[in-house]
Scaffold this active site. Sequence first.
Site, PDB file in Angstrom:
ATOM      1  N   GLU A   1       0.835  -1.207   0.000  1.00  8.72           N
ATOM      2  CA  GLU A   1       0.000   0.000   0.000  1.00  8.72           C
ATOM      3  C   GLU A   1       0.873   1.263   0.000  1.00  8.72           C
ATOM      4  O   GLU A   1       0.547   2.246  -0.664  1.00  8.72           O
ATOM      5  CB  GLU A   1      -0.944  -0.011   1.203  1.00  8.72           C
TER       6      GLU A   1
ATOM      7  N   HIS B   1     -11.247  -6.127   8.471  1.00  2.14           N
ATOM      8  CA  HIS B   1     -12.011  -5.820   7.253  1.00  2.14           C
ATOM      9  C   HIS B   1     -13.238  -4.974   7.574  1.00  2.14           C
ATOM     10  O   HIS B   1     -14.230  -5.009   6.848  1.00  2.14           O
ATOM     11  CB  HIS B   1     -12.473  -7.108   6.552  1.00  2.14           C
TER      12      HIS B   1
END
Lengths: 334, 406
Positions: A57, A126
């Site tokens: 990322e 998540h």
Amino acid sequence: MNMVQALNSAMDVMLERDPNVVVFGEDVGYFGGVFRCTEGLQKKYGEHRVFDTPIAEGGIVATAIGMGANGLRPVVEIQFADYIYPAFDQIVSELARLRYRSGGQYWSPITIRSPCGGGIRGGQTHSQSPEAIFAHVCGLKTVMPSTPFDAKGLLIAAIEADDPIIFLEPKRLYNGPFEGDPKQPAVGWNTHPAGEVPDGHYTIPIGKANTVRTGSDLTILAYGTMVHVAGAAAQQTGVNAEIIDIRTIAPLDVDTIAASVCRTGRCVIVHEATRFGGYGGELSAIVQEECFWNLEAPILRVCGWDTPYPHAQEWDYFPGPQRVAKAIRQVMGC
Amino acid sequence: MATKLHIPHAPFRPGDKPDFSNIKLPKAGELRRPPTRIHANETRDLSFSMIRVLDGDHRAVGEWDPHLDAETLRQGLRHMLLNRVFDDRMYKMQRQGKISFYMRATGEEAVAVAQCMALRPGDMLFPSYRQQGLLIVRGIRLVDMMCQCLSNSRDNLQGRQLPVLYSFKDVNFFTLSGNLGTQFPQAVGWAMAAEYKGTSDVAVSWIGEGSSAEADFHYGLTFASVYRAPVVLNVVNNQWAISTYQNVAGGDQNPFAARAIGYGIPGLRVDGNDFLAVFAATSWAAERARQGAGPTLIELYTYRAAPHSTSDDPGRYRPLDEWQYWPLGDPIDRLKKHMIARGEWSEEQHAELEKELTDHVLASWKEAESYGTLNEGPWPPVSAMFEDVYKDVPPHLIKQKRELLE
């Protein structure tokens, strides 16, 4: 369209209109993204404009910064907002500060898309809602839509903007509106008016809140999934509540909020993210500064508990309509 | 306590007599210069050994000799000397309290100067600090650099940045960050965009050997390798990251250049105090990038002769005379001796040049100071604080600005 299709359509429109737009991230190319938001785009625009990246990322955001400084307009996907932290230094120290620290010489018009929020049995890695972290960073604009119509218009506005945008997508809303009761059968966007999404180009201004329900008894401030939960809670209590969808977390549309609360005299703030040091605290402070002499009751916050997002206890953690309704009754004194 | 953990130590600490005889230096001219379209695996010797051109008799030898003409050498010497004289002046000015902070490049001037001279003006520079030589080569006026350091009314960054964190877009010099390593993968992204746009421009970035431990180093090399971006990535191994020796970044295991091979990127390890070797290696890597053959990692082996910054006191962690024992010498002195050996330069000319540059730096300082100093002003306007946070000033910042100015 559902929200996934609306987001896809926004990127499609922008890839078509502007050759400097590129889309990349983990699994976004050939596969079309784990939530399918970029489905078909690589096939349509080629692998030089829509491509897969390494699982990094920080590298995704860093390379996007370099591309943006070289005239491109990258739209990157961080697969889950929970995975955005490795990119934090590049976002906070670099992306958000380029224009300022270079005296206006350099900037990078990047949109960072990332699914956020819970309600999908995703556990703590998540399900997080990190918007307050980004709202705290000057130089960034942070956006969270609550409908397909807004998602498309806001995403196009974000891609066209010359400021860096954190674009958080409440993943529980991807396939349909969700009022907070997991026992109710899932409904799609096809029966919701905001599921009517035009095919072409349109924008929704960044920095403007949306009053989704007018009312005179109290103002509920919410965004993302909680806009729908707040609607259900208002329905349940029968209170004539005004609901404001914040839409742009930062910079905040203070005028719309202040005008509403000064009129209703009562305010409940709802968000999924943890409470302490959360975005609701900022909203509460602003409402107090702007509307103190009009307030009839203390401002209440309904938030996620100050724990990591749990798996088995998800529905006890999630600020559902019962908790919101309780806060409404408390503020109304009934 | 018995433990199998290895805690690295600096070879010499205050009070020790430095002895670098353990550093294995190949003879100048020993290494081959392969074609630029080479696979990473064929650069083992080039990444584990060291590319050197200047020999003990100050001659340029071997395949890596870039065969520079006398005028280019004079330019290089002039730039390096100006870098040093400028740095010394700024250091003194910090000591006198005229500027808040400074970082000298003493001993490693060949890195920025020779590398920049080997590049084209369109090539984009993503520097770390201590690469002020890039700006000197690209013709930025000393006055403009000084005004940035003074945060005065002519500071092109409006007083927002610490001294030396320059930004000069006109000469393709990216805005410097105080967060180390972040520029490395950004350069790769810039290079990917250059390729996408179909230009022949190359991106070049620098990172310290200490900061090579940051994830950004790995990001940069991974993305550069995956997309074969036209980028030259440099590790400036100046032995010291403030007080920690290069072995704390893993430099005692394998050379930093050798890390490239694992990524499938050619690695070159270069005598960073050898102007000609630095020039030659950079030309090779830039040519490779321009051909579309992909990235290169260059390790520039040098020594940080100056303190880390004006806030640092190296006497507390290393022998103050360590540089005198450094086996690769002083880049300015070595180029000077080479030019003298070639009959292109003399001690008299050198002394004259030094005087000319000293006068130039002094005159520039006087001019810069006339535009203001950090302590006494005039400064950039206070209102500039609220600008450039976003493209347009949003309502809450308009309100805050009003609150401050009222």
